[in-house]
Design a protein around this motif. Structure first.
Motif: not given
Length: 174
Positions: A115-119, A143-148
């Motif tokens: 997720t975006w927030g984990e980067l 968003r913080h939870e957006s999948k990347v």
């Protein structure tokens, strides 16, 4: 290979040396980490004996006979008669190539999706088919939870090696 990172006018770049001579200078980046990653990537692809890509076994397309297109009857018109199976290339995956490609896609999703927030700032990632660097794209808001999908060259090359060793329909290109 010796790598030295410097900051000039607020931008970072890395110089790669082989002994005394300079063999590569990266572009300018906003963070030290990205300049160093660019240098490591250059070394991995230009100096070391790492694979440059994975290829999946293909054969002439049996639907279009290798032409990639067909204008006579029997097909519905699509993209000027482009073959759906080979997407106009005239070459389609073999059964072994298809299995290897599917296994690679599954492995890549399991290992690199996040997720975006984990980067962390400076991490490379793929979103909506394009590559970005977190913190360096002023118009990309997620968003913080957006999948990347994390961009990690070393992990990707390791997956290529595992797939090529495990599946008959995959080969590494150096």
């Amino acid at each position: 290979m010796d790598m030295q990172t410097a900051k000039v006018k607020g931008k970072f770049f890395t110089v790669v040396r082989d002994g005394a001579p300079v063999v590569h200078i990266t572009g300018k980046y906003l963070t030290r980490r990205m300049a160093e990653a660019a240098a490591k990537c250059w070394v991995a692809f230009h100096v070391s004996r790492e694979p440059k890509r994975i290829a999946f076994e293909r054969e002439n397309c049996d639907r279009c006979g290798g032409a990639g297109t067909r204008t006579e009857g029997g097909w519905k018109f699509n993209d000027q008669g482009r073959c759906f199976k080979c997407k106009g290339s005239g070459r389609a995956l073999t059964n072994e190539g298809y299995r290897a490609a599917q296994a690679y896609q599954k492995m890549r999703a399991e290992r690199l999706n996040t997720t975006w927030g984990e980067l962390a700032d400076g991490d490379g990632f793929k979103y909506d088919g394009e590559y970005f660097i977190k913190g360096q794209h002023p118009t990309l808001f997620l968003r913080h939870e957006s999948k990347v999908q994390r961009h990690d060259g070393a992990a990707t090359r390791q997956m290529w090696k595992e797939i090529a060793a495990r599946y008959k329909g995959a080969t590494l290109e150096y």
